[in-house]
Scaffold this active site. Structure first.
Site, PDB file in Angstrom:
ATOM      1  N   GLU A 266      25.093 -58.904  18.369  1.00  0.00           N
ATOM      2  CA  GLU A 266      24.426 -59.182  19.325  1.00  0.00           C
ATOM      3  C   GLU A 266      24.063 -57.898  20.529  1.00  0.00           C
ATOM      4  O   GLU A 266      22.961 -57.953  21.398  1.00  0.00           O
ATOM      5  CB  GLU A 266      24.966 -60.339  20.537  1.00  0.00           C
ATOM      6  CG  GLU A 266      26.173 -60.251  20.873  1.00  0.00           C
ATOM      7  CD  GLU A 266      26.777 -61.350  21.635  1.00  0.00           C
ATOM      8  OE1 GLU A 266      25.819 -62.325  22.026  1.00  0.00           O
ATOM      9  OE2 GLU A 266      27.835 -61.633  21.911  1.00  0.00           O
TER      10      GLU A 266
ATOM     11  N   CYS B 247      23.548 -67.856  15.425  1.00  0.00           N
ATOM     12  CA  CYS B 247      24.068 -68.777  16.334  1.00  0.00           C
ATOM     13  C   CYS B 247      23.158 -68.727  17.729  1.00  0.00           C
ATOM     14  O   CYS B 247      23.447 -69.601  18.422  1.00  0.00           O
ATOM     15  CB  CYS B 247      25.357 -68.799  16.632  1.00  0.00           C
ATOM     16  SG  CYS B 247      25.895 -67.409  17.227  1.00  0.00           S
TER      17      CYS B 247
END
Ligand code: PEP
Ligand code: MG
Length: 561
Positions: free
Chosen positions: A423, A494
């Protein structure tokens, strides 16, 4: 007039308001004959129990469970003994005794910081109220007699009222107090009644025509005929698509050419475990454990965490449960963790950066996760990794925690997979290197988008730039997925984009093998997966991705998949 709140149960409800006032019973103290008061109290408790038992028999599923738990609480001899003791010691009335004793428990549970105990506190408030109403000789509210199309409007809807809701006569619920996890919301979702919370309900009078849009979180008062027609159409469309998706329940998530794509749930609270199972999730792709640390005064103990992680692991058996270690900082503040105010919290002391500095908290969590790994297919996932050295340190720590547990003869999965959230741009760019260090990746597109685009999501002035459809973000997602594939490790997504119908095909074509999302989106994602051809998508993505420049190009391309 339109009122905006938070949608906690999707769907559209059209009907007329029924305002429910929470009845206040006087609990002031007066002198009374203890023997007579004991009888009154016992009779009231018995009659309430009988009423609740009858309701329990008539209810099903979640509703029956909640009502049944109220009967169990009423049966608990400790409560009754304490109330009777107070009546005898102080020669006082039953109302006063019930008020004092129930309030003691309610306060204790409300302050616990534990979400389940807080729910227990709201149950106790509800039971206390019903007991006081019964003591006063009044009838309990019976919503089963309300006309069809009633929309319940209340400052706070008590659990026992919510547990009596039937979609045949109740079309929606609107409250001021409540959140995603209050009992009312749980019930509304489980029986498919639209619900919106956070509305200033004092503005709504009885018998007002209204529309509740649980997906948008809006409440329309006195809508026009055209507006009603528009929402009736929306209602039809929603119902049709919900029914159409049911055929994807219980079937495998495979593409037309047999490529499996795991569809997992994102969870954050113990309660979500059950929803995830009911939502037909094939595992947990992201357990946001920071929620276990919130709304309390100190960090949860190893034992507390272990119980929740074990419950998730056991609920999913052989299916994976990816537990993400504490992601504190950024926009997730936890007061007792003494995170100093930072100029740029999203670029600051966050997640693994915090955990590597505060190793006590981190080790406690690792112990709890490792212990839970003996009960299912648990994996550890580390958030906000931006350097290889960080993951190396984490692996050393995990190794030392394993040795400690082994010395203590505690069981755990010695082969527990360790992965990272991709991320940060650093982790994404170096994905080929990271892939040699870890067992899996999960791309956190929420953060990855904001960091790649250098856009603060909360800043409206630059909100236009925040788009996962930006080719820069898409290219990095592709690079990460391809690096994982080349190194033989699994790569999932996710962030919110995992459930975005426009992006799912692109993600599959990029080589993503697991999508983790809110449980309610799983069937829709499965429909897309089962109607996609993996080989075809792979070729299209490979051929076109590099030519995309602007978001508009990307959207056109995504629509063409
Ligand atoms: C993400 O960043 O995409 C993610 C899933 O993590 P969170 O939203 O919890 O930061
Ligand atoms: Mg994140």
């Amino acid at each position: 007039m339109e009122l905006k709140g938070l949608g906690v149960s999707e769907g559209v409800g059209i009907g007329k308001s029924v305002v429910i006032e929470n009845e206040e019973v006087d609990v002031s103290k007066y002198e009374a004959d203890p023997a007579g008061e004991k009888d009154r109290l016992t009779n009231a408790a018995e009659s309430l129990m009988a009423a609740l038992e009858k309701k329990t028999e008539e209810a099903a599923g979640e509703q029956a469970e909640i009502l049944g738990s109220h009967v169990e609480i009423l049966k608990d001899p400790a409560l009754m003994t304490e109330m009777v003791k107070l009546i005898e010691n102080e020669n006082c009335n039953s109302e006063y005794a019930a008020g004092v004793i129930f309030d003691q428990y309610i306060q204790m549970f409300s302050l616990s910081g534990d979400e389940l105990l807080e729910l227990r506190a709201s149950d106790l408030k509800d039971i206390k109220n019903n007991l006081l109403i019964t003591l006063s000789g009044k009838e309990l509210m019976d919503i089963s007699q309300l006309p069809a199309g009633s929309i319940l409007v209340a400052e706070e809807l008590t659990t026992s009222i919510a547990a009596g809701i039937n979609p045949e006569n109740i079309s929606a619920i609107v409250t001021k107090v409540g959140g995603q996890t209050s009992h009312m919301s749980i019930i509304a979702r489980s029986i498919g009644i639209p619900a919106v919370v956070g509305i200033s309900t004092q503005q709504i009078e009885n018998d007002v025509p209204m529309i509740v849009d649980g997906s948008q979180g809006t409440v329309l008062l006195n809508p026009t005929k055209e507006c009603i027609k528009e929402y009736q159409e929306k209602q039809n469309v929603l119902e049709q698509s919900r029914l159409a998706l049911e055929k994807y329940r219980g079937v495998k998530s495979v593409t037309l050419d047999n490529q499996e794509i795991e569809l997992c749930a994102n969870i954050g609270l113990e309660l979500d475990i059950e929803y995830a199972v009911k939502a037909d999730a094939e595992g947990v792709g992201l357990f946001r454990t920071e929620f276990l640390y919130m709304n309390r005064n100190s960090a949860p103990s190893e034992e507390e965490q272990f119980k929740v992680y074990k419950k998730a692991a056991a609920a999913f058996g052989d299916e994976p449960v990816i537990i993400r270690t504490l992601d504190v900082g950024g926009d997730k503040e936890i007061p007792y963790m003494e995170l100093e105010k930072e100029e740029n919290p999203f670029l600051g002391w966050r997640a693994i950066r915090y955990c590597l500095d505060k190793q006590g908290i981190f080790i406690t969590q690792l112990r709890a996760i490792l212990r839970a790994s003996a009960f299912g297919a648990v994996k550890i996932m580390i958030p906000m990794i931006s350097a290889i050295s960080e993951i190396k340190k984490v692996k050393e720590l995990i190794q030392s925690v394993k040795s400690e547990l082994a010395k203590e003869n505690v069981e755990f999965d010695n082969e527990i997979p360790v992965g990272i959230m991709v991320e940060t741009p650093a982790a994404a760019v170096l994905a080929d290197q990271f892939a040699k260090e870890v067992d899996f990746f999960s791309i956190g597109t929420n953060d990855l988008t904001q960091y790649i685009m250098a856009v603060d999501r909360g800043n409206k002035k630059v909100a236009d730039l925040y788009s996962t459809y930006n080719p820069a973000v898409m290219r990095l997602i592709y690079h990460v997925a391809q690096s994982a594939e080349a190194n033989g490790i699994m790569c999932g997504v996710c962030g919110e984009s995992a459930a975005d119908p426009l992006l799912i095909k692109f993600l599959i074509g990029s080589g993503i093998k697991e999508l983790s999302m809110s449980g309610v989106k799983i069937l829709q994602a499965r429909e897309i997966v089962r109607n996609s051809s993996y080989q075809e998508l792979k070729e299209k993505v490979k051929e076109h991705l590099d030519q995309l420049q602007e978001v508009e190009d990307a959207v056109n391309f995504l629509n063409s998949l």
